[in-house]
Design a protein around this motif. Structure first.
Motif, short mmCIF file in Angstrom:
data_model
loop_
_atom_site.label_atom_id
_atom_site.label_comp_id
_atom_site.label_asym_id
_atom_site.label_seq_id
_atom_site.Cartn_x
_atom_site.Cartn_y
_atom_site.Cartn_z
N MET A 1 0.84 -1.19 0.00
CA MET A 1 0.00 0.00 0.00
C MET A 1 0.88 1.25 0.00
O MET A 1 1.95 1.25 0.61
N LEU A 2 0.45 2.30 -0.70
CA LEU A 2 1.27 3.49 -0.84
C LEU A 2 1.61 4.10 0.51
O LEU A 2 2.74 4.56 0.73
N ALA A 3 0.65 4.13 1.44
CA ALA A 3 0.91 4.73 2.75
C ALA A 3 2.06 4.02 3.45
O ALA A 3 2.97 4.66 4.00
N GLY B 1 2.17 21.14 1.23
CA GLY B 1 3.19 20.52 2.06
C GLY B 1 3.18 21.06 3.48
O GLY B 1 3.41 20.31 4.44
N ILE B 2 2.91 22.36 3.62
CA ILE B 2 2.81 22.96 4.95
C ILE B 2 1.64 22.34 5.71
O ILE B 2 1.77 21.95 6.88
N GLY B 3 0.50 22.23 5.04
CA GLY B 3 -0.66 21.63 5.69
C GLY B 3 -0.44 20.17 6.02
O GLY B 3 -0.82 19.70 7.10
N LEU B 4 0.19 19.43 5.10
CA LEU B 4 0.45 18.02 5.34
C LEU B 4 1.38 17.82 6.53
O LEU B 4 1.17 16.91 7.34
N PRO C 1 -4.71 2.90 6.82
CA PRO C 1 -3.68 3.01 5.77
C PRO C 1 -4.28 3.31 4.40
O PRO C 1 -3.70 4.07 3.62
N ARG C 2 -5.45 2.75 4.10
CA ARG C 2 -6.07 3.00 2.80
C ARG C 2 -6.44 4.47 2.64
O ARG C 2 -6.27 5.04 1.55
N GLU C 3 -6.93 5.08 3.69
CA GLU C 3 -7.28 6.50 3.62
C GLU C 3 -6.04 7.36 3.45
O GLU C 3 -6.03 8.33 2.68
N ARG C 4 -4.98 7.03 4.18
CA ARG C 4 -3.74 7.79 4.03
C ARG C 4 -3.16 7.62 2.63
O ARG C 4 -2.65 8.56 2.05
N SER C 5 -3.26 6.41 2.10
CA SER C 5 -2.79 6.18 0.72
C SER C 5 -3.53 7.07 -0.26
O SER C 5 -2.94 7.63 -1.20
N ALA C 6 -4.84 7.20 -0.06
CA ALA C 6 -5.64 8.05 -0.94
C ALA C 6 -5.19 9.51 -0.84
O ALA C 6 -5.05 10.21 -1.85
N ILE C 7 -4.94 9.99 0.38
CA ILE C 7 -4.51 11.38 0.57
C ILE C 7 -3.17 11.62 -0.10
O ILE C 7 -2.98 12.59 -0.84
N TYR C 8 -2.21 10.72 0.13
CA TYR C 8 -0.89 10.88 -0.48
C TYR C 8 -0.99 10.81 -2.01
O TYR C 8 -0.34 11.59 -2.72
N SER C 9 -1.80 9.88 -2.51
CA SER C 9 -1.92 9.71 -3.96
C SER C 9 -2.50 10.95 -4.62
O SER C 9 -2.05 11.37 -5.69
N LEU C 10 -3.50 11.55 -3.99
CA LEU C 10 -4.13 12.72 -4.57
C LEU C 10 -3.18 13.91 -4.60
O LEU C 10 -3.17 14.68 -5.57
N ILE C 11 -2.37 14.07 -3.57
CA ILE C 11 -1.38 15.16 -3.56
C ILE C 11 -0.33 14.93 -4.64
O ILE C 11 0.05 15.84 -5.38
N ALA D 1 -11.43 15.63 -4.55
CA ALA D 1 -11.48 14.37 -3.81
C ALA D 1 -10.74 14.50 -2.48
O ALA D 1 -11.19 13.98 -1.45
N LEU D 2 -9.63 15.22 -2.48
CA LEU D 2 -8.89 15.44 -1.23
C LEU D 2 -9.74 16.23 -0.24
O LEU D 2 -9.74 15.93 0.97
#
Length: 418
Positions: free
Chosen positions: A1-3, A326-329, A342-352, A391-392
């Motif tokens: 998983m990306l996260a 990046g500041i917000g992240l 982890p799936r939700e975090r993967s989605a957040i990272y992928s969208l950014i 989506a983010l």
């Protein structure tokens, strides 16, 4: 998983150091390459203008005393064509007069040297600020933000400066509110990117920050009026009205934009519908700010969400504004692992990553297929970055509605007793 892959960057100090060094070397290499490009060395004598070229042209006209002319597109286009030696891209000037003052010193430098000083200086300020905020998560944030950082370097834009200013606001909002106010006031150079953070500070009653920021805006506006005359404000407002017409007609490179308006317009919807879509997204983004201030989440998380949605409010937002994400992240990461699977975090990272990389990849594709001076409007390229940020926004609102409750643990099958 990306996260899990991205979070493995943090697994040891040596690995974090290795990733940070790799990213910094890559950013330095891109900056050096683009310095040669802007300086027209080697095979780049005949090139199209980019964003920092526009900054340099405006800086020259500050000292020539005809700054008002840069706010009239026909006049500015002639200036750009003279600088380019022919055809040039579509770059109207809609920055407030305060930004004209900021770039004025670069008129005394060759464009390549000016680009190097501006980009390297603002990038260094941004990275120092991001490092102070992210702590041990610095390497992970750098990896996720790399495409956005690369494209900001590529065009010589001011995303590092605005990201650093908002970062300074966030770092000092608790203990040095006057410093946070100075940084927030300096965001007058791109006021639409400070709306969400300003609303959060208003909702949390940070009066010293807001008062200091207002004083900076008023003092700088008075200075601009004294230096350029009252007509500079009429010219600026006229340029904004003119740019709204250009945006409605699709003259901007919309595939590089990250706004809901650009995404909907390039998807085939009428401009009027796209405007209402942008208004709806902006409303949800501001609602997210108020939810963060009201819900049972940490102030750091709420402020981080406010920073992240800052790039979702205006229809005029580009991928080079994404360093602010990046500041917000960096602000939300400490709480993110508690609030998400982890799936939700993967989605957040992928969208950014998608929002930052899409414009870069499309620009490269169009250049390879059709040449360096391609007109994107002649070749269809959707504005995927806007959909990624929408989506983010949905994911961030879901987290705020969930509040401070940890994400449910994955269900486990209970073995049958023997």
């Amino acid at each position: 998983m990306l996260a899990e892959t991205l979070e493995a960057v943090q697994s040891s100090p040596s690995r974090r150091t290795a990733y940070v060094r790799f990213v910094l070397v890559a950013l330095a290499a891109i900056t050096l390459f683009k310095t040669f490009w802007f300086a027209r060395w080697g095979g780049w004598t005949d090139r199209e203008l980019a964003d920092f070229d526009a900054f340099h042209i405006v800086a020259q006209h500050v000292w020539r005393g005809d700054l008002v002319q840069v706010y009239h597109f026909e006049s500015l286009l002639k200036m750009q064509m003279e600088a380019a030696g022919g055809a040039t891209g579509f770059m109207p000037w809609t920055y407030p007069p305060q930004y004209d003052l900021l770039v004025a010193p670069f008129a005394f430098l060759p464009v390549g040297v000016g680009y190097l000083l501006f980009t390297a200086g603002t990038l260094a300020l941004y990275l120092v600020t991001l490092r102070a905020m992210a702590g041990r998560n610095f390497a992970q944030v750098l990896v996720i933000l790399f495409p956005a950082l690369a494209i900001t370097i590529g065009c010589g834009q001011n995303g590092f400066l605005t990201g650093a200013l908002i970062g300074i606001v966030c770092l000092n909002v608790e203990r040095r509110q006057w410093l946070a106010g100075l940084a927030l006031g300096a965001m007058v150079i791109k006021p639409h990117l400070a709306i969400a953070v300003g609303l959060y500070l208003l909702a949390t009653r940070r009066w010293i920050v807001l008062g200091t920021a207002a004083a900076v805006v008023l003092a700088s506006s008075l200075l601009c009026t004294l230096l350029f005359g009252w007509q500079i404000w009429t010219a600026w407002l006229g340029a904004i009205r003119e740019s709204a017409v250009f945006l409605e007609q699709g003259f901007y490179p919309l595939f590089r934009m990250i706004s809901a308006y650009a995404a909907l317009y390039k998807a085939g919807l009428p401009a009027s519908v796209a405007v209402w879509g942008q208004a709806a997204v902006a409303g949800v983004a501001l609602l997210a700010v108020l939810l963060g201030a009201a819900r049972n989440v940490s102030p750091q998380f709420a402020l981080g969400v406010s920073v992240m949605v800052s790039v979702m409010i205006s229809p005029y937002a580009y991928d080079y504004d994404l360093p602010m994400l990046g500041i917000g992240l960096a602000l939300i990461l400490p709480d993110l692992t508690k609030l998400t699977r982890p799936r939700e975090r993967s989605a957040i990272y992928s969208l950014i990553l998608l929002a930052g990389a899409y414009g870069l990849l499309q620009s490269g594709r169009l250049a390879v297929q059709f040449g360096q001076k391609v007109d994107p409007d002649q070749h269809f390229a959707p504005a995927i970055g806007g959909f990624a940020l929408m989506a983010l926004l949905v994911l961030l609102v879901r987290l705020l509605l969930r509040g401070a409750r940890p994400a449910p643990a994955p269900s486990r099958t209970v073995p049958a007793t023997e």
